[in-house]
Write a protein that holds these residues in place. Structure first.
Motif, PDB file in Angstrom:
ATOM      1  N   ALA A 189       0.472  11.148  -3.342  1.00 54.70           N
ATOM      2  CA  ALA A 189       0.821  10.424  -4.560  1.00 54.70           C
ATOM      3  C   ALA A 189      -0.484   9.950  -5.194  1.00 54.70           C
ATOM      4  CB  ALA A 189       1.728   9.242  -4.261  1.00 54.70           C
ATOM      5  N   PRO A 190      -0.607  10.054  -6.517  1.00 51.29           N
ATOM      6  CA  PRO A 190      -1.853   9.656  -7.177  1.00 51.29           C
ATOM      7  C   PRO A 190      -2.040   8.149  -7.259  1.00 51.29           C
ATOM      8  CG  PRO A 190      -0.242  10.326  -8.807  1.00 51.29           C
ATOM      9  CD  PRO A 190       0.366  10.622  -7.467  1.00 51.29           C
ATOM     10  N   LYS A 191      -0.989   7.406  -6.955  1.00 57.12           N
ATOM     11  CA  LYS A 191      -1.064   5.950  -6.997  1.00 57.12           C
ATOM     12  C   LYS A 191      -0.658   5.380  -5.643  1.00 57.12           C
ATOM     13  CE  LYS A 191       0.010   5.739 -11.944  1.00 57.12           C
ATOM     14  NZ  LYS A 191       0.918   5.187 -12.977  1.00 57.12           N
ATOM     15  N   GLY A 192      -1.149   4.194  -5.354  1.00 56.92           N
ATOM     16  CA  GLY A 192      -0.819   3.530  -4.105  1.00 56.92           C
ATOM     17  C   GLY A 192      -1.966   3.574  -3.128  1.00 56.92           C
ATOM     18  N   GLY A 193      -1.722   3.078  -1.922  1.00 59.20           N
ATOM     19  CA  GLY A 193      -2.773   2.964  -0.939  1.00 59.20           C
ATOM     20  C   GLY A 193      -3.661   1.778  -1.241  1.00 59.20           C
ATOM     21  N   THR A 194      -4.865   1.789  -0.716  1.00 61.00           N
ATOM     22  CA  THR A 194      -5.794   0.680  -0.912  1.00 61.00           C
ATOM     23  C   THR A 194      -6.585   0.801  -2.204  1.00 61.00           C
ATOM     24  OG1 THR A 194      -7.425   1.874   0.412  1.00 61.00           O
ATOM     25  CG2 THR A 194      -6.033   0.275   1.564  1.00 61.00           C
ATOM     26  N   CYS A 195      -6.482   1.968  -2.841  1.00 59.90           N
ATOM     27  CA  CYS A 195      -7.252   2.160  -4.084  1.00 59.90           C
ATOM     28  C   CYS A 195      -6.686   3.239  -4.983  1.00 59.90           C
ATOM     29  CB  CYS A 195      -8.705   2.498  -3.755  1.00 59.90           C
ATOM     30  SG  CYS A 195      -9.701   3.011  -5.190  1.00 59.90           S
ATOM     31  N   CYS A 196      -6.844   4.491  -4.540  1.00 58.10           N
ATOM     32  CA  CYS A 196      -6.788   5.605  -5.486  1.00 58.10           C
ATOM     33  C   CYS A 196      -5.863   6.737  -5.049  1.00 58.10           C
ATOM     34  CB  CYS A 196      -8.189   6.153  -5.689  1.00 58.10           C
ATOM     35  SG  CYS A 196      -9.434   4.906  -6.073  1.00 58.10           S
ATOM     36  N   ASP A 246       0.807  -1.229   0.000  1.00 54.19           N
ATOM     37  CA  ASP A 246       0.000   0.000   0.000  1.00 54.19           C
ATOM     38  C   ASP A 246       0.835   1.272   0.000  1.00 54.19           C
ATOM     39  OD1 ASP A 246      -2.297  -1.535   0.009  1.00 54.19           O
ATOM     40  OD2 ASP A 246      -2.561  -1.425   2.175  1.00 54.19           O
ATOM     41  N   ASP A 247       2.122   1.170  -0.286  1.00 55.59           N
ATOM     42  CA  ASP A 247       2.960   2.370  -0.373  1.00 55.59           C
ATOM     43  C   ASP A 247       2.452   3.326  -1.448  1.00 55.59           C
ATOM     44  OD1 ASP A 247       4.851   2.184   1.574  1.00 55.59           O
ATOM     45  OD2 ASP A 247       6.536   1.790   0.240  1.00 55.59           O
ATOM     46  N   PRO A 248       2.663   4.631  -1.244  1.00 55.61           N
ATOM     47  CA  PRO A 248       2.459   5.569  -2.346  1.00 55.61           C
ATOM     48  C   PRO A 248       3.532   5.329  -3.407  1.00 55.61           C
ATOM     49  CG  PRO A 248       3.508   6.681  -0.505  1.00 55.61           C
ATOM     50  CD  PRO A 248       3.149   5.302  -0.025  1.00 55.61           C
ATOM     51  N   PHE A 249       3.225   5.654  -4.652  1.00 54.18           N
ATOM     52  CA  PHE A 249       4.257   5.584  -5.680  1.00 54.18           C
ATOM     53  C   PHE A 249       3.901   6.477  -6.857  1.00 54.18           C
ATOM     54  CE2 PHE A 249       1.361   2.080  -6.635  1.00 54.18           C
ATOM     55  CZ  PHE A 249       1.242   2.071  -8.025  1.00 54.18           C
ATOM     56  N   SER A 250       4.902   6.735  -7.686  1.00 55.60           N
ATOM     57  CA  SER A 250       4.778   7.577  -8.881  1.00 55.60           C
ATOM     58  C   SER A 250       4.246   8.974  -8.593  1.00 55.60           C
ATOM     59  CB  SER A 250       3.891   6.892  -9.926  1.00 55.60           C
ATOM     60  OG  SER A 250       4.440   5.654 -10.313  1.00 55.60           O
ATOM     61  N   PRO A 251       4.885   9.724  -7.679  1.00 57.51           N
ATOM     62  CA  PRO A 251       4.439  11.110  -7.435  1.00 57.51           C
ATOM     63  C   PRO A 251       4.589  11.955  -8.693  1.00 57.51           C
ATOM     64  CG  PRO A 251       6.584  10.721  -6.445  1.00 57.51           C
ATOM     65  CD  PRO A 251       6.084   9.387  -6.896  1.00 57.51           C
ATOM     66  N   SER A 252       3.590  12.806  -8.934  1.00 62.16           N
ATOM     67  CA  SER A 252       3.533  13.587 -10.163  1.00 62.16           C
ATOM     68  C   SER A 252       3.497  15.070  -9.839  1.00 62.16           C
ATOM     69  CB  SER A 252       2.285  13.182 -10.954  1.00 62.16           C
ATOM     70  OG  SER A 252       2.150  13.937 -12.139  1.00 62.16           O
ATOM     71  N   TYR A 253       3.649  15.912 -10.869  1.00 61.46           N
ATOM     72  CA  TYR A 253       3.559  17.348 -10.659  1.00 61.46           C
ATOM     73  C   TYR A 253       2.157  17.710 -10.186  1.00 61.46           C
ATOM     74  CZ  TYR A 253       1.992  16.749 -15.529  1.00 61.46           C
ATOM     75  OH  TYR A 253       1.381  16.306 -16.682  1.00 61.46           O
ATOM     76  N   SER A 254       1.946  18.684  -9.318  1.00 60.97           N
ATOM     77  CA  SER A 254       3.041  19.501  -8.808  1.00 60.97           C
ATOM     78  C   SER A 254       3.687  18.882  -7.572  1.00 60.97           C
ATOM     79  CB  SER A 254       2.520  20.893  -8.471  1.00 60.97           C
ATOM     80  OG  SER A 254       1.382  20.808  -7.640  1.00 60.97           O
ATOM     81  N   GLY A 255       3.016  17.929  -6.922  1.00 62.60           N
ATOM     82  CA  GLY A 255       3.623  17.166  -5.828  1.00 62.60           C
ATOM     83  C   GLY A 255       4.158  18.007  -4.698  1.00 62.60           C
ATOM     84  N   ILE A 256       3.465  19.079  -4.331  1.00 61.69           N
ATOM     85  CA  ILE A 256       3.965  20.007  -3.323  1.00 61.69           C
ATOM     86  C   ILE A 256       4.127  19.305  -1.964  1.00 61.69           C
ATOM     87  CG2 ILE A 256       3.501  22.161  -2.080  1.00 61.69           C
ATOM     88  CD1 ILE A 256       4.197  22.476  -5.065  1.00 61.69           C
ATOM     89  N   VAL A 257       5.284  19.515  -1.344  1.00 65.65           N
ATOM     90  CA  VAL A 257       5.591  18.964  -0.027  1.00 65.65           C
ATOM     91  C   VAL A 257       5.401  20.060   1.015  1.00 65.65           C
ATOM     92  CG1 VAL A 257       7.385  17.930   1.430  1.00 65.65           C
ATOM     93  CG2 VAL A 257       7.225  17.304  -0.994  1.00 65.65           C
ATOM     94  N   ALA A 258       4.801  19.724   2.146  1.00 60.55           N
ATOM     95  CA  ALA A 258       4.596  20.687   3.233  1.00 60.55           C
ATOM     96  C   ALA A 258       5.203  20.140   4.511  1.00 60.55           C
ATOM     97  CB  ALA A 258       3.113  20.959   3.439  1.00 60.55           C
ATOM     98  N   GLN A 259       5.733  21.034   5.331  1.00 57.28           N
ATOM     99  CA  GLN A 259       6.228  20.659   6.655  1.00 57.28           C
ATOM    100  C   GLN A 259       5.147  20.950   7.682  1.00 57.28           C
ATOM    101  OE1 GLN A 259      10.136  22.118   7.665  1.00 57.28           O
ATOM    102  NE2 GLN A 259       9.772  21.966   9.858  1.00 57.28           N
TER     103      GLN A 259
END
Length: 578
Positions: free
Chosen positions: A79-86, A56-69
């Motif tokens: 990430a648009p892919k991974g997890g249990t579904c969507c 269930d890891d996230p994978f294939s992060p896409s633009y804009s993929g903003i990271v926040a602290q």
């Protein structure tokens, strides 16, 4: 939706095989330099996490993929892919420990396929969008707590409100959020709509501020950025007669200004957002233009654009899909999806991480090699500890199904002694008395907080989060936190908003001396009567300015401009005849 998917695939597929493979032409000296550069890279670049390493890891992060602290010092994105579904919202610690905090399902009003990442709100929650899902199939805006409690606050209908958002919304000075959608809105010139700009409250009330129309831009994929003038700035990937994208400005009230239309010479097809530099200019990237590999550009708030660097498509890298981050050393950092190292897995190069100064001095920091990642499409982020973090869309060593080996991507970090630790603020402007949030590290040992040298009252909430009140007498400038381990400075200037409370007399002829009272006035650099600048004025103190009514003055409001903004009188000064 099909049209948008095909547009993305077209952008990825065009022209990459046209790059000349210069590796066969390198001289022995050049090879030695490349090897030496690889040694340096190994000392500073590291893969924090290989996406697809666990179920269930996230994978294939896409633009804009903003990271926040977050307030807890951890990093958050999607990430648009991974997890249990969507797709998922995930948390990753600075040491590289990853966990999913929300798995999107696309059902029961939940979103699906979050492309854009998240931004941190002043309420401590994270805000983002999903490309699909919600109560319809055209995307949603969500907020999620650091522990994963997720709420869909708005579902797009595909009408005038917009559809298929990529970027996360960003918070404005008044507490509302502002964002874009890639479709919906104007369907007269765009079959599925050209995209929109919207405002949304934390409670989910959405107002459409602008509908794109191709002439003024089409399909904004990158996030907005809040400028120091209170307006928002952004890009569209396509639009105008050249269909090369635009840079625009929009006020919180919805006043839209087209700043620049791209062409092949000055850049073409921007996917990333903008970042404002210390010089007040905005910096960004395009994936095409220049010599073909894309460009880094800067643009003024009035629309004057200059190319800062042209990617050569090979050693430099090519196709900077993500935007830039302004780091604590004063330089910008970004990533290219292609170019750099060519091997059996990367026919067009695996991509590069780069640094560029505001004056355009460009250097490649690292060349991905597929094992350490490839095809980085997202905007890098700097943690308050000083480290530059980022993601790649493919590469890495993850291979847990449904992620296919080599297609999972990585979360990486770049460390350098020239990148000092700092404190980040929420927000970066405010009046005396406003509570400001601080993100950083080592706060348990805090002994003082100051705004440009003026001591402030503060409260330690945790080792990574504290709050402070803008003190009376504070001026626009750097904010510092003194801890037992040393002093941390803010990565950006904090602007103290001036206030104009009263003036006396309330009327007079040209040449009349007027006493103006308020708060945060000692940095006054301009006084105007009805829009006409006074040629003579004195900042007597932080709470008083005296000015002489200038020739040509008009009846109207008095304004005082400081580095922190513009204060406007509630009442009107009446200019009388002698």
């Amino acid at each position: 939706m099909t049209a948008h998917v095909s547009l993305k695939s077209i952008q990825k597929g065009v022209s990459f095989m046209t790059f000349t493979r210069f590796s066969q032409l390198f001289t022995f000296v050049t090879l030695v330099l490349v090897i030496a550069a690889g040694v340096v890279q190994a000392q500073t670049f590291s893969v924090l996490y290989n996406f697809g390493s666990n179920t269930d890891d996230p994978f294939s992060p896409s633009y804009s993929g903003i990271v926040a602290q977050g307030r807890d010092g951890n990093l958050y994105s999607t990430a648009p892919k991974g997890g249990t579904c969507c797709g998922v919202v995930f948390q990753i610690t600075p040491a590289g420990k990853l966990k999913n905090i929300h798995n999107f399902t696309g059902s029961n009003n939940d979103g699906a396929f979050p492309q854009g990442g998240v931004t941190l709100g002043t309420d401590g929650n994270l805000y983002g969008t999903t490309y699909e899902g919600g109560s319809t199939t055209t995307g949603a805006v969500f907020k999620v707590t650091p522990d994963g409690t997720t709420t869909t606050i708005y579902s797009f209908t595909g009408g005038s409100d917009g559809a298929y958002p990529y970027a996360p919304p960003v918070e404005g000075n008044e507490g509302n959020f502002y964002g874009t959608t890639t479709a919906g809105g104007n369907t007269v010139v765009c079959g599925g709509g050209c995209g929109t700009i919207y405002k949304i409250t934390t409670g989910g009330t959405l107002t459409t501020l602008y509908q794109f129309d191709i002439t003024h831009g089409y399909a904004p994929y990158g996030p907005l950025v809040l400028g120091t003038d209170g307006n928002f700035y952004g890009t569209t990937t396509f639009g105008t007669s050249a269909n090369a994208g635009v840079v625009f400005k929009i006020s919180p009230a919805g006043k839209f200004t087209l700043l620049f239309s791209f062409d092949s010479t000055h850049g073409e097809t921007p996917f990333g957002g903008l970042v404002q530099g210390a010089d007040g200019n905005f910096y960004g990237t395009t994936i095409y233009g220049g010599t073909g590999g894309g460009v880094v550009f800067k643009i003024t708030s009035s629309g004057k654009l200059a190319v800062v660097h042209e990617m050569n498509g090979t050693t430099d890298g090519a196709r900077p899909y993500g935007g830039l981050v302004l780091a604590s050393d004063g330089n910008f950092y970004g990533a290219n999806a292609y170019g750099g190292t060519i091997n059996s897995n990367c026919a067009d190069g695996c991509g590069t991480v780069f640094k560029i100064t505001p004056k355009g001095v460009y250097s490649v920091l690292y060349k991905f090699d597929f094992t350490t990642g490839a095809t980085s499409e997202t905007t890098p982020f700097q943690h308050t500890g000083g480290v530059i973090d980022g993601e790649s869309s493919v590469g890495g060593t993850g291979n847990v199904s449904p992620c296919v080996a080599g297609l999972c991507g990585v979360f990486y970090s770049w460390k350098s002694a020239s990148l000092p630790a700092f404190v980040s603020l929420l927000p970066y402007s405010g009046k005396v008395g406003k509570t400001v949030e601080f993100l950083g590290q080592g706060f348990n040992g805090t002994t003082s907080v100051s705004f440009s040298g003026t001591a402030a009252k503060f409260q330690i909430v945790s080792d990574t989060y504290l709050t402070a009140t803008v003190p009376d007498g504070a001026t626009t400038g750097s904010v510092t936190v003194k801890t037992s381990a040393g002093t941390l400075a803010s990565n950006r200037v904090f602007r103290v908003t001036p206030q104009l409370l009263s003036f006396n007399p309330t009327s007079g002829t040209v040449g009349t001396n007027v006493t103006i009272t308020g708060v945060s006035l000692k940095q006054a650099k301009k006084v105007a009567f009805g829009g006409v600048a006074a040629t003579s004025f004195t900042a007597n103190s932080d709470k008083q300015v005296t000015a002489t009514v200038p020739t040509g003055a008009l009846t109207g409001h008095i304004t005082i401009t400081t580095p922190g903004g513009v204060a406007v009188s509630k009442g009107v000064f009446t200019v009388t005849m002698p």
